[in-house]
Scaffold this active site. Structure first.
Site, PDB file in Angstrom:
ATOM      1  N   ALA A 121       0.828  -1.199   0.000  1.00 13.76           N
ATOM      2  CA  ALA A 121       0.000   0.000   0.000  1.00 13.76           C
ATOM      3  C   ALA A 121       0.864   1.251   0.000  1.00 13.76           C
ATOM      4  CB  ALA A 121      -0.918  -0.007   1.221  1.00 13.76           C
ATOM      5  N   ASP A 122       0.225   2.385  -0.240  1.00 14.10           N
ATOM      6  CA  ASP A 122       0.938   3.664  -0.277  1.00 14.10           C
ATOM      7  C   ASP A 122       1.630   3.958   1.051  1.00 14.10           C
ATOM      8  OD1 ASP A 122       1.516   6.314  -1.514  1.00 14.10           O
ATOM      9  OD2 ASP A 122       0.202   7.030   0.076  1.00 14.10           O
ATOM     10  N   ARG A 164       5.531   5.152   1.623  1.00 17.96           N
ATOM     11  CA  ARG A 164       5.825   6.497   2.139  1.00 17.96           C
ATOM     12  C   ARG A 164       6.294   6.489   3.582  1.00 17.96           C
ATOM     13  NH1 ARG A 164       2.211   9.646   3.188  1.00 17.96           N
ATOM     14  NH2 ARG A 164       0.410   8.227   3.141  1.00 17.96           N
ATOM     15  N   SER A 213       3.304  -9.039  -2.283  1.00 19.38           N
ATOM     16  CA  SER A 213       2.169  -8.434  -2.965  1.00 19.38           C
ATOM     17  C   SER A 213       1.507  -9.509  -3.822  1.00 19.38           C
ATOM     18  CB  SER A 213       2.625  -7.274  -3.857  1.00 19.38           C
ATOM     19  OG  SER A 213       1.554  -6.794  -4.660  1.00 19.38           O
ATOM     20  N   TYR A 263       0.666 -13.461  -0.400  1.00 16.31           N
ATOM     21  CA  TYR A 263       0.851 -13.314   1.040  1.00 16.31           C
ATOM     22  C   TYR A 263       1.152 -14.644   1.722  1.00 16.31           C
ATOM     23  CZ  TYR A 263      -1.708  -9.110  -0.350  1.00 16.31           C
ATOM     24  OH  TYR A 263      -2.123  -7.974  -0.993  1.00 16.31           O
ATOM     25  N   LYS A 316      -3.806   0.238  11.344  1.00 14.91           N
ATOM     26  CA  LYS A 316      -5.140   0.588  11.841  1.00 14.91           C
ATOM     27  C   LYS A 316      -6.134   0.616  10.665  1.00 14.91           C
ATOM     28  CE  LYS A 316      -4.894   4.479   9.747  1.00 14.91           C
ATOM     29  NZ  LYS A 316      -5.789   4.644   8.572  1.00 14.91           N
TER      30      LYS A 316
END
Length: 331
Positions: free
Chosen positions: A14-15, A19, A38, A59, A98
């Site tokens: 994910a982003d 980041r 992924s 996964y 979360k």
């Protein structure tokens, strides 16, 4: 565990992984990224080439690796329960992005499975590891605002693109479990454990089957209220304040704080306004470091369990008690 680094495998590209998570792991000596998984091999290859570790397609294949001590589950919320259970059943500790789960029942099963297998599982609320919240608590303890009467918390972001996973009901999408979880968690830092939901609203995108925002009114056993607002359709806001009998403390950048940003605690009293500038703090690296320490040294499983269950229970109670209003999405 020995003092060697905790060997982590990452589930999902994910982003936030690109980041925040993987850069933070690279700044923490206590962990070593050994694999990134992924569903798309090309994506795993790109992440591994940038941050190190092996690229893994799928996964389940990452969970089969003997060189992985723990996994970071960075999948959509609707997949947290399934993949956390699978990781725990094969002996991996788990750090879950979360929100921890989509329901209280899921959270209970995840924690019970961890306890049965003698493993550690926790939720990655990085913001609670930023030192600015300790400064706020210290000011309150020193009587800077008198007796607190009201907590207010807001977290809102502008609309995302139509294909964003936050808009998919089947993946646990919606504003409450995403941005709404932050002010709910923050309220508990100041109201304590005896928090209940008095009322709530949800703004519903009925076509997608998700909420795009809403509000909640919480209250502590002592009668201190918390007014919370969250949104996928607003200008960016990430703030909270504590209002007491003789003043008010505000954080304007409370939840998503870059590691290089100097934050400001604003104290308003009748005598005037004071602003305390704090040095930058690396909340994501702090959270990763704390997870590694908890796995290595152990922590209080009973208290930890109560924190996670209380958060999941409050989110579920907000959803169940909310008055729902249809809205037209802007994104």
């Amino acid at each position: 565990m020995s003092r060697r680094p905790l060997r982590i495998g990452v589930l999902g590209c994910a982003d936030i992984v690109w980041r925040r998570a993987l850069p933070a792991m690279g700044r923490v000596d206590e962990v070593e990224v050994v694999a990134v998984a992924s569903r798309q091999r090309a994506k795993a290859d790109r992440f591994a080439a940038r941050f190190g570790g092996a690229s893994v397609e799928g996964y389940a294949r990452l969970l089969e690796r003997d060189d992985v001590d723990a996994v970071y589950v960075a999948l959509p919320t609707g997949l947290h329960h399934r993949w956390t259970l699978r990781a725990l059943e094969v002996g991996k500790h788990v750090l879950v992005e979360k929100s921890f789960a989509t329901s209280l029942a899921e959270a209970e099963e995840m924690l019970s499975t961890a306890r049965r297998n003698g493993l550690w599982v926790t939720e990655n609320f990085a913001f609670v590891h930023h030192h600015q919240h300790g400064e706020v608590r210290k000011l309150i303890a020193d009587g800077a605002v008198g007796e607190p009467h009201l907590f207010t918390g807001e977290f809102g972001i502008p609309p995302r693109g139509p294909g964003d996973i936050r808009y998919r009901a089947d993946l646990g999408g919606g504003a409450l479990l995403d941005v709404g979880a932050y002010p709910v968690r923050a309220a508990q830092l100041f109201l304590g454990p005896g928090v209940s939901v008095l009322g709530a609203t949800l703004l519903m995108d009925d076509d997608r089957g998700i909420d795009l925002g809403g509000s909640a009114l919480l209250c502590s056993d002592a009668g201190v209220a918390a007014q919370l607002t969250f949104s996928f359709q607003s200008s960016y806001r990430s703030a909270y304040s504590v209002w007491g009998g003789s003043g008010r403390i505000t954080l304007e950048r409370a939840f998503s704080v870059p590691s290089t940003l100097r934050t400001v605690v604003r104290l308003e009293r009748e005598s005037g306004v004071e602003q305390f500038e704090l040095p930058p703090d690396d909340q994501f690296a702090n959270a990763i470091r704390a997870f590694a320490r908890e796995v290595r040294d152990g922590a209080d499983p009973a208290g930890h369990r109560e924190v996670l269950l209380r958060q999941a229970g409050l989110l579920e109670e907000i959803r169940e008690r909310a008055h729902r209003f249809p809205v037209v999405p802007t994104g």
